[in-house]
Design a protein around this motif. Sequence first.
Motif, PDB file in Angstrom:
ATOM      1  N   PHE A 135     -15.401  -0.344   6.812  1.00 53.69           N
ATOM      2  CA  PHE A 135     -14.230  -0.606   6.198  1.00 53.69           C
ATOM      3  C   PHE A 135     -12.592   0.375   7.214  1.00 53.69           C
ATOM      4  N   GLU A 136     -12.628   0.881   7.595  1.00 53.18           N
ATOM      5  CA  GLU A 136     -11.683   1.347   7.707  1.00 53.18           C
ATOM      6  C   GLU A 136     -10.262  -0.257   8.798  1.00 53.18           C
ATOM      7  N   MET A 137      -9.677  -0.575   8.280  1.00 56.07           N
ATOM      8  CA  MET A 137      -8.855  -1.083   8.970  1.00 56.07           C
ATOM      9  C   MET A 137      -7.440  -0.192   9.604  1.00 56.07           C
ATOM     10  N   SER A 138      -6.742  -0.181  10.344  1.00 61.45           N
ATOM     11  CA  SER A 138      -5.322   0.458  10.999  1.00 61.45           C
ATOM     12  C   SER A 138      -4.467  -0.631  11.553  1.00 61.45           C
ATOM     13  N   ASN A 139      -3.067  -0.467  11.583  1.00 60.66           N
ATOM     14  CA  ASN A 139      -2.268  -1.114  11.378  1.00 60.66           C
ATOM     15  C   ASN A 139      -2.112  -2.309  11.220  1.00 60.66           C
ATOM     16  N   GLN A 140      -2.164  -2.749   9.835  1.00 63.74           N
ATOM     17  CA  GLN A 140      -1.434  -3.510   9.182  1.00 63.74           C
ATOM     18  C   GLN A 140      -0.413  -3.529   9.030  1.00 63.74           C
ATOM     19  N   SER A 141       0.152  -4.589   9.057  1.00 62.63           N
ATOM     20  CA  SER A 141       1.515  -4.940   8.875  1.00 62.63           C
ATOM     21  C   SER A 141       2.188  -5.155   7.241  1.00 62.63           C
ATOM     22  N   VAL A 142       2.842  -4.593   6.375  1.00 64.62           N
ATOM     23  CA  VAL A 142       2.924  -4.398   5.023  1.00 64.62           C
ATOM     24  C   VAL A 142       4.842  -5.269   4.518  1.00 64.62           C
TER      25      VAL A 142
ATOM     26  N   ILE B 115       0.206  -0.235   7.459  1.00 65.75           N
ATOM     27  CA  ILE B 115      -0.869   0.717   6.469  1.00 65.75           C
ATOM     28  C   ILE B 115      -1.942   1.005   7.471  1.00 65.75           C
ATOM     29  N   ASN B 116      -2.477   2.342   7.638  1.00 67.08           N
ATOM     30  CA  ASN B 116      -4.154   2.084   8.075  1.00 67.08           C
ATOM     31  C   ASN B 116      -5.358   2.257   6.605  1.00 67.08           C
ATOM     32  N   TYR B 117      -6.425   1.423   6.385  1.00 62.57           N
ATOM     33  CA  TYR B 117      -6.988   1.346   4.710  1.00 62.57           C
ATOM     34  C   TYR B 117      -8.257   0.883   4.802  1.00 62.57           C
TER      35      TYR B 117
ATOM     36  N   PRO C 252       5.287   9.060  10.659  1.00 59.06           N
ATOM     37  CA  PRO C 252       4.488   8.977   9.840  1.00 59.06           C
ATOM     38  C   PRO C 252       5.039   9.645   8.440  1.00 59.06           C
ATOM     39  N   VAL C 253       4.452   8.874   6.922  1.00 58.01           N
ATOM     40  CA  VAL C 253       5.195   8.742   5.859  1.00 58.01           C
ATOM     41  C   VAL C 253       4.486   9.782   4.826  1.00 58.01           C
ATOM     42  N   GLU C 254       4.719  10.699   4.790  1.00 55.02           N
ATOM     43  CA  GLU C 254       4.248  11.730   3.759  1.00 55.02           C
ATOM     44  C   GLU C 254       3.761  11.462   1.962  1.00 55.02           C
ATOM     45  N   GLN C 255       2.877  11.629   2.033  1.00 54.93           N
ATOM     46  CA  GLN C 255       2.676  11.498   0.297  1.00 54.93           C
ATOM     47  C   GLN C 255       3.305  12.380  -0.084  1.00 54.93           C
ATOM     48  N   ILE C 256       4.022  12.471  -1.773  1.00 55.92           N
ATOM     49  CA  ILE C 256       4.561  12.818  -2.073  1.00 55.92           C
ATOM     50  C   ILE C 256       4.208  12.701  -3.538  1.00 55.92           C
ATOM     51  N   GLN C 257       3.459  13.672  -4.802  1.00 59.85           N
ATOM     52  CA  GLN C 257       3.960  13.238  -5.751  1.00 59.85           C
ATOM     53  C   GLN C 257       4.624  13.076  -6.773  1.00 59.85           C
ATOM     54  N   ILE C 258       4.406  12.183  -7.479  1.00 58.57           N
ATOM     55  CA  ILE C 258       6.527  11.951  -8.196  1.00 58.57           C
ATOM     56  C   ILE C 258       6.437  12.650  -9.239  1.00 58.57           C
ATOM     57  N   LYS C 259       6.090  13.839  -9.652  1.00 61.54           N
ATOM     58  CA  LYS C 259       6.714  14.902 -10.418  1.00 61.54           C
ATOM     59  C   LYS C 259       7.115  16.217  -9.612  1.00 61.54           C
ATOM     60  N   ASP C 260       6.318  15.986  -8.279  1.00 70.77           N
ATOM     61  CA  ASP C 260       7.159  16.541  -7.080  1.00 70.77           C
ATOM     62  C   ASP C 260       8.525  16.972  -6.446  1.00 70.77           C
ATOM     63  N   PHE C 261       8.057  15.014  -6.690  1.00 73.18           N
ATOM     64  CA  PHE C 261       9.509  14.371  -5.808  1.00 73.18           C
ATOM     65  C   PHE C 261      11.134  14.208  -6.842  1.00 73.18           C
ATOM     66  N   ASN C 262      10.608  14.424  -8.189  1.00 72.57           N
ATOM     67  CA  ASN C 262      11.849  14.579  -9.154  1.00 72.57           C
ATOM     68  C   ASN C 262      12.240  15.543  -8.779  1.00 72.57           C
TER      69      ASN C 262
ATOM     70  N   ASP D 277      -2.952   6.006   5.950  1.00 72.04           N
ATOM     71  CA  ASP D 277      -1.622   6.889   6.425  1.00 72.04           C
ATOM     72  C   ASP D 277      -1.178   5.560   6.676  1.00 72.04           C
ATOM     73  N   VAL D 278       0.538   5.849   6.071  1.00 72.81           N
ATOM     74  CA  VAL D 278       1.513   4.944   6.084  1.00 72.81           C
ATOM     75  C   VAL D 278       2.809   5.836   7.294  1.00 72.81           C
ATOM     76  N   LYS D 279       3.090   4.828   8.136  1.00 71.99           N
ATOM     77  CA  LYS D 279       4.195   4.396   9.012  1.00 71.99           C
ATOM     78  C   LYS D 279       5.094   4.007   9.521  1.00 71.99           C
ATOM     79  N   ILE D 280       6.823   4.239   9.141  1.00 71.78           N
ATOM     80  CA  ILE D 280       7.629   3.436   8.803  1.00 71.78           C
ATOM     81  C   ILE D 280       8.130   3.411  11.000  1.00 71.78           C
ATOM     82  N   ASP D 281       8.637   2.370  10.817  1.00 69.52           N
ATOM     83  CA  ASP D 281       9.787   2.373  11.814  1.00 69.52           C
ATOM     84  C   ASP D 281      11.251   1.015  11.418  1.00 69.52           C
ATOM     85  N   TYR D 282      12.137   2.958  11.027  1.00 69.59           N
ATOM     86  CA  TYR D 282      13.193   2.213  10.722  1.00 69.59           C
ATOM     87  C   TYR D 282      14.427   1.208  11.713  1.00 69.59           C
ATOM     88  N   PRO D 283      14.736   0.531  11.573  1.00 65.70           N
ATOM     89  CA  PRO D 283      16.016   0.070  12.311  1.00 65.70           C
ATOM     90  C   PRO D 283      17.225   0.608  12.236  1.00 65.70           C
ATOM     91  N   LEU D 284      17.415   0.371  13.709  1.00 66.52           N
ATOM     92  CA  LEU D 284      19.381   1.035  13.697  1.00 66.52           C
ATOM     93  C   LEU D 284      20.101   0.715  13.341  1.00 66.52           C
TER      94      LEU D 284
END
Length: 251
Positions: free
Chosen positions: A75-82, A176-178, A123-133, A105-112
Amino acid sequence: MAVSVDTVYQKVLALANKEQRGYITPQEFNLFADQAQKEIFEQYFYDLEQRQRAVGNEFDYVDMVNNIEERISMFEMSNQSVSILNNEGIVDISSSISDVYRLGDVKIDYPLPQGGYMGVYYPVEQIQIKDFNLHNISSIKTFSRTRPVYTKYSTLANSIRIQIHPYPSMNSSVMINYIRKPKNPNWTYVISGGKALFSENIDFQDFELHPSEESNLVMKILQLAGVTIKDFNLVQVAGQKEVSTIQQQKQ
């Protein structure tokens, strides 16, 4: 290779009708089949977590973990655009992809600034909301375009959303991968001679679980059917057979 929905239905009917216990309609079977598949699928993640946390000789659990991971990998899906919803980095995962069960996994390519893209998906790392605050009010900023982070939350409609930091523009590329949800099984039929006969049509759908789960599906559906037709002996017998099957698989 999937589990035949017709094979499971015929086995369920044969066992349920034994000793005139009752008839299960196609509509009832499809409801029970969907519930049974979901229960088995969700159990994979609980079992995997338990095995990975087990203490002692880790080699005793290698085969079990591999077997569970093999079932999940279907059921693993890879490199799906969101798509990004706004300039505050909000991504509504559920609107972009309807069958997400667990986000990977979440990954991003920023525009120049001058046009085009950085050319690298970071790769975009997940961080808990309380930790991010807490992190966000500190004077030390550790996230950047080459080391982005995201926070995850759900809406009232149970939609999965993430917010990426630093905020990307709406034309950034996010992938994303999901792990997707299994499709709902559906035993389809035609009526002939007053009986429902199996017939594949546009709505037909086999079970999507590993072929080794056929017996578990039959037993779980029988348990659900036993409650419906008020045959608690059927529930008990099916439950005992299910436990026996699970114990054999874990040996």
